[in-house]
Design a protein around this motif. Structure first.
Motif, short mmCIF file in Angstrom:
data_model
loop_
_atom_site.label_atom_id
_atom_site.label_comp_id
_atom_site.label_asym_id
_atom_site.label_seq_id
_atom_site.Cartn_x
_atom_site.Cartn_y
_atom_site.Cartn_z
N THR A 95 58.40 -14.24 -40.05
CA THR A 95 57.13 -14.77 -39.56
C THR A 95 56.02 -13.74 -39.70
O THR A 95 56.20 -12.56 -39.39
CB THR A 95 57.24 -15.18 -38.09
N THR A 96 54.87 -14.20 -40.16
CA THR A 96 53.67 -13.38 -40.26
C THR A 96 52.55 -14.04 -39.47
O THR A 96 52.35 -15.25 -39.57
CB THR A 96 53.22 -13.22 -41.73
N VAL A 97 51.84 -13.26 -38.67
CA VAL A 97 50.62 -13.75 -38.04
C VAL A 97 49.45 -13.06 -38.72
O VAL A 97 49.47 -11.85 -38.94
CB VAL A 97 50.61 -13.49 -36.51
N CYS A 98 48.47 -13.85 -39.10
CA CYS A 98 47.29 -13.37 -39.82
C CYS A 98 46.05 -13.75 -39.02
O CYS A 98 45.78 -14.94 -38.81
CB CYS A 98 47.24 -13.99 -41.21
N LEU A 99 45.34 -12.75 -38.53
CA LEU A 99 44.08 -13.00 -37.82
C LEU A 99 42.96 -12.92 -38.85
O LEU A 99 42.76 -11.89 -39.48
CB LEU A 99 43.87 -11.97 -36.72
N ARG A 100 42.24 -14.02 -39.02
CA ARG A 100 41.31 -14.12 -40.14
C ARG A 100 40.03 -14.85 -39.73
O ARG A 100 40.03 -15.61 -38.76
CB ARG A 100 41.97 -14.87 -41.30
N PRO A 101 38.94 -14.65 -40.47
CA PRO A 101 37.70 -15.36 -40.17
C PRO A 101 37.72 -16.78 -40.70
O PRO A 101 38.44 -17.09 -41.66
CB PRO A 101 36.64 -14.53 -40.89
N VAL A 102 36.95 -17.64 -40.07
CA VAL A 102 36.74 -18.99 -40.57
C VAL A 102 35.24 -19.23 -40.63
O VAL A 102 34.47 -18.67 -39.84
CB VAL A 102 37.42 -20.05 -39.68
N VAL B 144 33.48 -22.45 -40.72
CA VAL B 144 32.87 -23.59 -40.03
C VAL B 144 33.80 -24.10 -38.94
O VAL B 144 34.90 -24.59 -39.25
CB VAL B 144 32.56 -24.74 -41.02
N PRO B 145 33.38 -24.01 -37.67
CA PRO B 145 32.27 -23.17 -37.21
C PRO B 145 32.66 -21.71 -37.31
O PRO B 145 33.85 -21.38 -37.29
CB PRO B 145 32.09 -23.60 -35.76
N ALA B 146 31.67 -20.84 -37.43
CA ALA B 146 31.94 -19.43 -37.65
C ALA B 146 32.77 -18.86 -36.50
O ALA B 146 32.54 -19.16 -35.34
CB ALA B 146 30.62 -18.67 -37.78
N GLY B 147 33.75 -18.06 -36.86
CA GLY B 147 34.61 -17.46 -35.84
C GLY B 147 35.88 -16.94 -36.46
O GLY B 147 35.90 -16.54 -37.64
N PHE B 148 36.98 -16.97 -35.69
CA PHE B 148 38.24 -16.41 -36.14
C PHE B 148 39.39 -17.30 -35.70
O PHE B 148 39.26 -18.08 -34.75
CB PHE B 148 38.43 -15.00 -35.58
N GLU B 149 40.53 -17.17 -36.39
CA GLU B 149 41.70 -17.94 -36.04
C GLU B 149 42.96 -17.12 -36.34
O GLU B 149 42.93 -16.16 -37.11
CB GLU B 149 41.76 -19.25 -36.81
N ALA B 150 44.04 -17.51 -35.67
CA ALA B 150 45.35 -16.91 -35.92
C ALA B 150 46.18 -17.92 -36.72
O ALA B 150 46.47 -19.02 -36.23
CB ALA B 150 46.05 -16.57 -34.61
N ALA B 151 46.54 -17.56 -37.93
CA ALA B 151 47.40 -18.40 -38.76
C ALA B 151 48.82 -17.85 -38.67
O ALA B 151 49.03 -16.64 -38.76
CB ALA B 151 46.92 -18.40 -40.20
N VAL B 152 49.80 -18.73 -38.49
CA VAL B 152 51.20 -18.33 -38.39
C VAL B 152 51.94 -18.85 -39.61
O VAL B 152 51.93 -20.05 -39.88
CB VAL B 152 51.83 -18.88 -37.10
N LEU B 153 52.59 -17.93 -40.34
CA LEU B 153 53.28 -18.31 -41.57
C LEU B 153 54.76 -17.93 -41.48
O LEU B 153 55.11 -16.90 -40.88
CB LEU B 153 52.66 -17.61 -42.78
N ARG B 154 55.59 -18.76 -42.06
CA ARG B 154 57.01 -18.46 -42.16
C ARG B 154 57.44 -18.76 -43.59
O ARG B 154 57.14 -19.83 -44.13
CB ARG B 154 57.81 -19.29 -41.17
N ASP B 155 58.13 -17.82 -44.19
CA ASP B 155 58.50 -17.94 -45.60
C ASP B 155 57.27 -18.24 -46.46
O ASP B 155 57.32 -18.99 -47.43
CB ASP B 155 59.55 -19.03 -45.80
N GLY B 156 56.13 -17.63 -46.07
CA GLY B 156 54.93 -17.75 -46.87
C GLY B 156 54.14 -19.02 -46.68
O GLY B 156 53.14 -19.23 -47.36
N ARG B 157 54.53 -19.90 -45.74
CA ARG B 157 53.83 -21.16 -45.55
C ARG B 157 53.42 -21.30 -44.09
O ARG B 157 54.16 -20.93 -43.19
CB ARG B 157 54.72 -22.33 -45.97
N GLU B 158 52.25 -21.87 -43.87
CA GLU B 158 51.78 -22.07 -42.50
C GLU B 158 52.68 -23.08 -41.81
O GLU B 158 52.94 -24.17 -42.32
CB GLU B 158 50.33 -22.56 -42.49
N ILE B 159 53.17 -22.72 -40.64
CA ILE B 159 54.12 -23.58 -39.93
C ILE B 159 53.50 -24.24 -38.71
O ILE B 159 54.14 -25.04 -38.03
CB ILE B 159 55.34 -22.77 -39.47
#
Length: 340
Positions: A107-114, A116-131
């Motif tokens: 599992t990888t957690v990626c904190l990244r900007p978005v 619209v609307p401007a801000g940030f999010e935490a994306a969670v990936l497993r085996d390279g795919r968002e789960i």
């Protein structure tokens, strides 16, 4: 960057945590993980972002390599990986850009900007795919962690300001269970015990989660009334108990017996290791100031980010028993994690 979501609506029962905290104290010189500290009243809400595209179908990155892989953010904030035994090797770069990241298990957690609307999010990936649906995080990314099994993820974000310099700033910390899709809100929601008594003050601040191997126990730091505590947390009971003072940005060792952390000595932080059983603490051989949450390379050494001699971000490692000397792992890199 657009957000990603799922066509079906997940069960959001007990997944949204709201915090209302009034702070009138300024804390100077805390690490980047100091939490909820600001004048007036603010509300922190973790939310799950949806769009019309299944998260599981969005392959943003190839699956991480197996045990013995060092995962980090390369120049340009690109997720990359090299063998731990050959950290200077040409990295395998994965098409994923993050401000902070951490990988454990698969599992990888990626904190990244978005955008619209401007801000940030935490994306969670497993085996390279968002789960899971990306989790909207209310603040600028600061720290990220994943439990050894890959089930739990945690993040810390700045709530007001993004400077590590002395002055007023605020951050907050959340935990997400990838198995149940439950958001645990913020640590401000958890009852705290200090010296055997319930502790509740307006200036309580939390940061720097690190997980044990049982997917229930975790450690974090709390500050209040001019003191700093290491807290032991339990997700089942949602309780936090103070176990030690002056421990910041903890990182639990793979064997679960020690914690690497920052300790303030005068006006600077220095890396230490705490033996949980005996309470013995050992200053590490790295004498430069380290403003990072260290990661264990193995049972005998830790890795961390700090500026190199040219002032550029770089990864270093040092023995965990206080011997030896710091060794450069990789230049222009941050957010180290080791797949075991």
């Amino acid at each position: 960057m657009s957000t990603r979501g799922a066509t079906s609506t997940p069960d959001l029962t007990n997944t949204r945590g709201t915090v209302s905290t009034r702070n009138r104290r300024v804390i100077a010189g805390l690490c980047a993980i100091a939490a909820i500290l600001f004048a007036g009243t603010g509300y922190v809400t973790w939310t799950i972002t949806r769009s019309g595209r299944p998260a599981a179908a969005s392959g943003l990155a190839p699956a991480p390599a197996g045990p013995g892989t060092l995962v980090f953010l390369d120049r340009g904030r690109t997720l990359a990986q090299v063998p731990v035994k050959d950290p200077a090797a040409e990295p395998v770069r994965r098409p994923l850009s993050c401000l902070r990241t951490y990988t454990a298990g698969d599992t990888t957690v990626c904190l990244r900007p978005v955008a619209v609307p401007a801000g940030f999010e935490a994306a969670v990936l497993r085996d390279g795919r968002e789960i899971a649906e990306p989790i909207r995080i209310d603040g600028t990314p600061s720290r990220a962690r994943v439990s050894p099994s890959g089930r739990l993820v945690a993040w810390t974000v700045f709530r007001t300001g993004d400077s590590y310099a002395p002055g007023a700033f605020a951050t907050t910390t959340g935990i997400y269970d990838t198995k149940t899709q439950r958001l645990y809100g913020s640590l401000e929601d958890f009852p705290v015990t200090v010296d055997g008594k319930p502790y509740q003050k307006a200036d309580m601040n939390f940061w720097g989660v690190t997980f044990a191997g049982d997917d229930q126990t975790f450690y974090a730091t709390m500050s209040s009334a001019g003191h700093i505590w290491l807290l032991r947390g339990e997700l089942t009971t949602r309780r936090l108990t103070a176990v030690r003072t002056d421990v910041e940005c903890p990182s639990l060792s793979p064997d679960g017996l020690r914690i690497a952390y920052k300790k303030r000595l005068g006006q600077r932080w220095r890396l230490h290791v705490l033996e949980l059983g005996s309470g013995r603490e050992t200053p590490l051989a790295e004498r430069a100031e380290v403003d990072d949450q260290a990661a264990w390379l193995d049972d005998t050494s830790v890795a961390y980010a700090r500026p190199d001699a040219d002032g550029r971000p770089a990864l270093f490692t040092v023995p965990a028993d206080g011997t030896g000397s710091p060794r450069l792992l990789r230049r222009e890199a941050t957010s180290p994690a080791v797949i075991r």
